[in-house]
Design a protein around this motif. Structure first.
Motif, short mmCIF file in Angstrom:
data_model
loop_
_atom_site.label_atom_id
_atom_site.label_comp_id
_atom_site.label_asym_id
_atom_site.label_seq_id
_atom_site.Cartn_x
_atom_site.Cartn_y
_atom_site.Cartn_z
N GLY A 85 0.82 -1.22 0.00
CA GLY A 85 0.00 0.00 0.00
C GLY A 85 0.84 1.26 0.00
N ASN B 12 -2.46 -1.61 2.92
CA ASN B 12 -3.91 -1.80 2.77
C ASN B 12 -4.21 -3.20 3.36
N ARG C 227 -11.25 0.19 1.50
CA ARG C 227 -9.88 -0.24 1.80
C ARG C 227 -9.53 0.12 3.24
N PHE D 189 -6.78 0.68 6.27
CA PHE D 189 -5.38 1.06 6.52
C PHE D 189 -5.18 1.32 8.01
#
Ligand SMILES: Cc1cc2nc3c(=O)[nH]c(=O)nc-3n(C[C@H](O)[C@H](O)[C@H](O)COP(=O)(O)OP(=O)(O)OC[C@H]3O[C@@H](n4cnc5c(N)ncnc54)[C@H](O)[C@@H]3O)c2cc1C
Length: 428
Positions: free
Chosen positions: A44, A49, A100, A102
């Protein structure tokens, strides 16, 4: 209490070691590098991610190879559980565009640190700078393996950890392999385990670079290097048959095309093409149909009657692309707008909606986000991740013949298969 060895300190191996240690097993995690999670570190764009918070049914639509194989592992340990795992271990997460997930800190190092902390809490013994050179199998059952020390070796601007000759043997009740594919070799995944497994009777399906940029020798491409396009459509055609149609963001490079849209498309392409004529067709104006775009150009031409074609279309395109359209449409870019015929305008509209790129191949494994192919899913029990060929041997992560699109799905596969493999050793 069983002696369990996990090989590979990536996402899948670390999660497998944590799950295997739940019931007080004596777990040893072996990693060739001097640190754990080298690949996680670069995921990522350094932000990792971690997973994707979409519906689990939608998750399977994002898996390209062998989605059904993953049913037990994904339903058994889904994105919610991964989310809880990190949050309950003091690593807060956030959900961004496209579901997504994170770390709130935007640092992949926090994901690695969290896993390391949990490994420590669970008393997992970690052997770094150790390379597994051999698997020991007796009467169809794994009994241990051989390891060698590794030492740093310079490979271009990177350091890899290569095995020395001397080996020592370690015995185990169960071994979980999580040694990854063969992409981004500098992170440690060199594919050697595939050779060992082949010798032991396992089938390794064809390995191909996945989520990878595409190459083109069309001479107009390389001058566009660095140009990024948002909100465009991409079609990939093999032998004039459409294999992919998507919308999003792409990038021109010195060798061809890249960016999220292209990487996704390449995963479909890889399945279909082998030395067949392949074209990427970009619609630069997907929001405007042919007639609306034609009217827009007519309006621009009327406003710029005495200017050259390249000035007449400058409002429609990023500056780097302005000369490309007349070139591909076969019209002199300096021709006055008021001299452009209806047929020529038609060619311009067609080129804007069908910018054609001849694809000559894909970049290699060093630039592939994932490896397509791996240990055949036919030879792994999907409910346990155990080998159907060698007893007490388990698999997890990218080394299995499963792969998905970008968006956190590949790491979710690593967490889920790792967790299931780790849990399964408790059932032995
Ligand atoms: C640039 C990049 C960005 C990415 N970004 C994302 C993202 O944001 N989200 C996402 O979901 N996926 C992402 N991916 C994909 C994802 O990182 C991988 O699918 C996932 O990390 C695979 O985990 P793994 O544990 O199966 O394998 P790996 O991470 O490859 O781990 C395998 C480990 O085994 C060790 N090893 C190998 N052989 C031996 C041996 N013989 N002895 C001892 N140790 C050995 C290796 O050193 C390595 O540490 C990205 C990949 C790349 C390359």
């Amino acid at each position: 209490m069983k002696d369990v060895i996990v090989v590979g300190g990536g996402a899948a191996g670390m999660m497998a070691a944590i799950a295997a240690a739940e019931n007080g097993n004596k777990v040893t995690l072996i990693e060739r590098n001097d640190k754990l999670g080298k690949k996680i570190f670069i995921t990522g764009k350094g932000r990792c991610n971690v997973t994707n918070a979409c519906d689990t049914t939608e998750f399977f639509n994002q898996v390209i190879s062998n989605p059904k194989f993953l049913y037990s592992s994904i339903y058994g340990y889904d994105h919610d559980m991964v989310y809880d795992f990190f949050e309950s271990n003091s690593c807060p997460l956030k959900i961004e565009r496209g579901e997504r997930v994170f770390p709130v800190s935007d640092h992949s190092s926090d994901i690695i640190r969290t896993l390391e902390n949990v490994l420590k809490k669970k008393n997992v013994k970690i052997l770094k700078n150790k390379y597994v050179t051999e698997l020991t199998v007796k009467e169809g059952k794994i009994t241990g393996l051989k390891i060698a020390n590794t030492r740093p070796s310079k490979s271009g601007s990177f350091v890899t950890y290569e095995p020395e000759r001397m080996t020592e043997s370690i015995s185990a009740h169960a071994v979980i392999l999580a040694t990854g594919g063969i992409s981004y070799r500098v992170t440690g995944s060199d594919g050697n385990m595939f050779k060992l497994l082949t010798k032991l009777g396992h089938t390794i399906t064809e390995l191909r670079p996945g989520l990878v940029p595409l190459e083109s020798k069309d001479s107009w491409i390389s001058p566009l290097s660095g140009l990024s396009l948002k909100n465009v459509s991409l079609r990939l055609m093999v032998n004039n048959k459409k294999v992919y149609d998507g919308f999003g963001e792409m990038l021109f490079t010195h060798f061809g095309i890249s960016g999220p849209l292209v990487l996704t498309g390449a995963s479909y392409l890889n399945k279909k093409y082998a030395c067949q004529p392949c074209k990427a067709i970009i619609d630069l104006k997907p929001a405007l149909d042919h007639d609306t775009l034609d009217k827009r150009i007519l309006r621009d031409f009327e406003d710029n009657k005495n200017k050259s074609l390249k000035n007449g279309i400058s409002g429609l395109l990023p500056s780097k692309l302005i000369s490309v359209i007349p070139l591909l449409a076969g019209i002199d870019e300096d021709k006055k707008v008021n001299e452009i015929t209806k047929e020529e305008r038609e060619k311009i509209v067609h080129t804007l909606k069908n910018l054609e790129i001849n694809i000559t191949g894909s970049r290699d494994f060093n630039e592939a986000i994932i490896t397509i192919g791996g240990v055949s899913t036919k030879e792994i029990n999907p409910s346990t991740m155990e080998s159907k060929i060698i007893k007490n041997l388990f698999f997890a992560g990218e080394m299995i013949d499963v792969d998905a699109l970008t968006g956190g799905y590949n790491l979710q596969i690593a967490w889920s298969t790792g967790h299931l493999a780790g849990q399964s050793v408790n059932e032995l």
